[in-house]
Every structure is written in structure tokens, then in C-alpha cells.
Design a protein around this motif. Structure first.
Motif, PDB file in Angstrom:
ATOM      1  N   MET A   1       0.823  -1.180   0.000  1.00 43.24           N
ATOM      2  CA  MET A   1       0.000   0.000   0.000  1.00 43.24           C
ATOM      3  C   MET A   1       0.875   1.254   0.000  1.00 43.24           C
ATOM      4  O   MET A   1       0.583   2.209  -0.694  1.00 43.24           O
ATOM      5  CB  MET A   1      -0.930  -0.031   1.230  1.00 43.24           C
ATOM      6  N   GLN A   2       1.959   1.229   0.790  1.00 46.75           N
ATOM      7  CA  GLN A   2       2.848   2.372   0.869  1.00 46.75           C
ATOM      8  C   GLN A   2       3.541   2.590  -0.493  1.00 46.75           C
ATOM      9  O   GLN A   2       3.711   3.715  -0.931  1.00 46.75           O
ATOM     10  CB  GLN A   2       3.889   2.150   1.959  1.00 46.75           C
ATOM     11  N   ARG A   3       3.903   1.516  -1.148  1.00 45.09           N
ATOM     12  CA  ARG A   3       4.536   1.596  -2.462  1.00 45.09           C
ATOM     13  C   ARG A   3       3.572   2.229  -3.475  1.00 45.09           C
ATOM     14  O   ARG A   3       3.969   3.040  -4.311  1.00 45.09           O
ATOM     15  CB  ARG A   3       4.955   0.201  -2.919  1.00 45.09           C
ATOM     16  N   PHE A   4       2.285   1.899  -3.396  1.00 44.13           N
ATOM     17  CA  PHE A   4       1.261   2.450  -4.278  1.00 44.13           C
ATOM     18  C   PHE A   4       1.144   3.964  -4.076  1.00 44.13           C
ATOM     19  O   PHE A   4       1.089   4.736  -5.045  1.00 44.13           O
ATOM     20  CB  PHE A   4      -0.094   1.765  -4.029  1.00 44.13           C
ATOM     21  N   ILE A   5       1.142   4.418  -2.834  1.00 42.39           N
ATOM     22  CA  ILE A   5       1.016   5.845  -2.526  1.00 42.39           C
ATOM     23  C   ILE A   5       2.234   6.612  -3.063  1.00 42.39           C
ATOM     24  O   ILE A   5       2.094   7.681  -3.659  1.00 42.39           O
ATOM     25  CB  ILE A   5       0.840   6.070  -1.005  1.00 42.39           C
ATOM     26  N   ILE A   6       3.414   6.055  -2.897  1.00 39.42           N
ATOM     27  CA  ILE A   6       4.628   6.709  -3.395  1.00 39.42           C
ATOM     28  C   ILE A   6       4.591   6.786  -4.915  1.00 39.42           C
ATOM     29  O   ILE A   6       4.943   7.808  -5.511  1.00 39.42           O
ATOM     30  CB  ILE A   6       5.881   5.971  -2.887  1.00 39.42           C
ATOM     31  N   THR A   7       4.143   5.731  -5.572  1.00 37.11           N
ATOM     32  CA  THR A   7       4.059   5.712  -7.031  1.00 37.11           C
ATOM     33  C   THR A   7       3.085   6.764  -7.535  1.00 37.11           C
ATOM     34  O   THR A   7       3.370   7.487  -8.488  1.00 37.11           O
ATOM     35  CB  THR A   7       3.644   4.311  -7.536  1.00 37.11           C
ATOM     36  N   VAL A   8       1.925   6.865  -6.905  1.00 35.98           N
ATOM     37  CA  VAL A   8       0.918   7.858  -7.309  1.00 35.98           C
ATOM     38  C   VAL A   8       1.452   9.274  -7.073  1.00 35.98           C
ATOM     39  O   VAL A   8       1.289  10.164  -7.918  1.00 35.98           O
ATOM     40  CB  VAL A   8      -0.412   7.625  -6.548  1.00 35.98           C
ATOM     41  N   ALA A   9       2.118   9.511  -5.958  1.00 32.62           N
ATOM     42  CA  ALA A   9       2.674  10.830  -5.658  1.00 32.62           C
ATOM     43  C   ALA A   9       3.748  11.207  -6.679  1.00 32.62           C
ATOM     44  O   ALA A   9       3.813  12.340  -7.167  1.00 32.62           O
ATOM     45  CB  ALA A   9       3.238  10.857  -4.246  1.00 32.62           C
ATOM     46  N   ALA A  10       4.611  10.262  -7.035  1.00 31.63           N
ATOM     47  CA  ALA A  10       5.660  10.521  -8.024  1.00 31.63           C
ATOM     48  C   ALA A  10       5.058  10.826  -9.391  1.00 31.63           C
ATOM     49  O   ALA A  10       5.514  11.739 -10.096  1.00 31.63           O
ATOM     50  CB  ALA A  10       6.609   9.326  -8.111  1.00 31.63           C
TER      51      ALA A  10
END
Length: 101
Positions: A1-10
Motif C-alpha cells: 500500500m505504501q509503495r502504491f502511494i509513493i508511485t501515485v505521488a511521483a
């Protein structure tokens, strides 16, 4: 989930940078010139730093020939020249724009 949030933010940051860059490319900055002489209706007023030889070169590049002795008055290089078989009064402003009458 944390990886998904970082990807969307990037992805969001990259999209913002692309939008900002394309907005700059479409802006108009009259001080930045592409170097080619333009013929305009009225010369811009301002201090002219072109030398006589540079002014002659601008007129020649724009297709004017038989240029008379140029004089500089009120920030404009002025003279007469031939173009298209007609003798015209020509002026060069501080931006490098040419006015012909």
C-alpha cells in the motif's frame, strides 16, 4: 500500500512538471528574439544598441538592397532602400524589427 502511494505521488509530480514546462514553451517574451528580422507597422521606442553595420546586415537579411546612408535618431536607424522594385523609407528599432513605408 505504501509503495502504491509513493508511485501515485511521483506520477503526480511528473505530470505537474510537464504542465509547467509546456506553459513556458507557449509564453511570449518580446525581449527574446530568434534573430530573424521582422517587418512591423510601427517601430518600438527605446535605446538602440545596433551598430550601423549590424543595422545594414538586418536590412540585407530582410531582403532590402541599395541601402542609403543610415542615420540614427530617437533610437531608430533610418534610411531608404529598395525592395520588390520600390524605393522605401526603412527604420530599424531596438528590438531588430523593420518598418518600411
Amino acid at each position: 500500500m505504501q509503495r502504491f502511494i509513493i508511485t501515485v505521488a511521483a506520477a503526480g509530480l511528473l505530470a505537474t512538471g510537464v504542465n509547467a514546462q509546456s506553459a513556458q514553451n507557449g509564453s511570449h517574451n518580446p525581449v527574446v528574439k530568434d534573430g530573424s528580422p521582422k517587418t512591423i507597422a510601427a517601430p518600438a521606442k527605446g535605446a538602440n544598441s545596433f551598430t550601423e553595420n549590424q543595422a545594414r546586415g538586418r536590412f540585407a537579411k530582410a531582403g532590402y538592397s541599395s541601402l542609403s546612408k543610415l542615420t540614427k535618431a530617437n533610437g531608430l536607424w533610418q534610411g531608404t532602400a529598395m525592395k520588390g522594385g520600390k524605393q522605401l523609407s526603412v527604420m530599424l528599432d531596438y528590438k531588430g524589427n523593420i518598418t518600411a513605408h
